[in-house]
Design an enzyme around this catalytic site. Sequence first.
Site, PDB file in Angstrom:
ATOM      1  N   HIS A   1       6.197 -26.103  23.727  1.00 20.65           N
ATOM      2  CA  HIS A   1       5.737 -27.423  23.310  1.00 20.65           C
ATOM      3  C   HIS A   1       4.619 -27.277  22.281  1.00 20.65           C
ATOM      4  O   HIS A   1       3.692 -26.497  22.479  1.00 20.65           O
ATOM      5  CB  HIS A   1       5.225 -28.219  24.511  1.00 20.65           C
ATOM      6  CG  HIS A   1       6.246 -28.410  25.582  1.00 20.65           C
ATOM      7  ND1 HIS A   1       6.662 -27.389  26.400  1.00 20.65           N
ATOM      8  CD2 HIS A   1       6.942 -29.514  25.969  1.00 20.65           C
ATOM      9  CE1 HIS A   1       7.578 -27.845  27.245  1.00 20.65           C
ATOM     10  NE2 HIS A   1       7.759 -29.128  27.001  1.00 20.65           N
TER      11      HIS A   1
ATOM     12  N   LYS B   1      14.432 -24.891  25.283  1.00 24.45           N
ATOM     13  CA  LYS B   1      13.841 -26.215  25.095  1.00 24.45           C
ATOM     14  C   LYS B   1      12.666 -26.142  24.119  1.00 24.45           C
ATOM     15  O   LYS B   1      11.767 -25.307  24.274  1.00 24.45           O
ATOM     16  CB  LYS B   1      13.355 -26.775  26.431  1.00 24.45           C
ATOM     17  CG  LYS B   1      12.657 -28.127  26.309  1.00 24.45           C
ATOM     18  CD  LYS B   1      11.989 -28.531  27.616  1.00 24.45           C
ATOM     19  CE  LYS B   1      11.223 -29.837  27.454  1.00 24.45           C
ATOM     20  NZ  LYS B   1      10.393 -30.140  28.642  1.00 24.45           N
TER      21      LYS B   1
END
Length: 261
Positions: free
Chosen positions: A143, A170
């Site tokens: 992230h 991800k």
Amino acid sequence: MQKPFEVKGQMIGGERPVVCVPVTEYESEDIVEKIRRLTEKKVQMIEWRADCFSGAAEPDRVRQVLEQIRPLVQETVMLFTFRTKKQGGKGTLPEKQILYLNEIAAKSGCMDLIDLEFFEAARPEKEIRRFQRMGVHVIASHHDFDGTPDDRILHMLLDQMQQGGADVAKLAVMPRDADDVIRLLKVTNDIKRKYPSLPLVTMSMGGLGVISRVAGEVFGSCITFGADGAVSAPGQMQMERLTAVLDALHESMCQENSAKI
């Protein structure tokens, strides 16, 4: 080699994104009750954000929550996540303790997937293989809340997560303008073409990037996160509205494909 996989009737890596609902409650009784309500609503997937739990630093308290929710989630896909502050969460534990919590979750009999912050781990490939041997799937995640790196870096991050052997890669980034959102979608499409069997999850966060949360069926992102009340990341839609949008897009795409046939 990674490939789409099915968990409790949900295909991870299929054409249509699975909606995952985060649980971010602070106390154990609220966590259990929230998960109970979500299973009654027949949500597709639940993420327990254990970094938000008041007892996250105490393994026995984590075990107790897992024991309480085990009978509730026999038909619901479950994801265990301990998100560190560096990655946008609330967790402050050292890596060794986080990995131990992940191990507890992997052995609990109720978690199907474990989130591993790939670039925060000292030996991510080793940990991925270890958790996979325990019978769970692993999401390698990264992230960036400061911005959207250039395309070369985005490709490099996803390449490394794919090469690390995780079941799902991800990547979540923060856009500064619409161009950043477009670039993230383009990179997602490029990576899906490069690794067509890799279950991939990407999102451009915040209100500006909300389109990325509903466009997975077009660009190749296989899980999207929707809130039930409080959001766990900027730009999350409420799960009912998110599901309705995904339904409408899927229906339109199926109609177009049928017309071509």
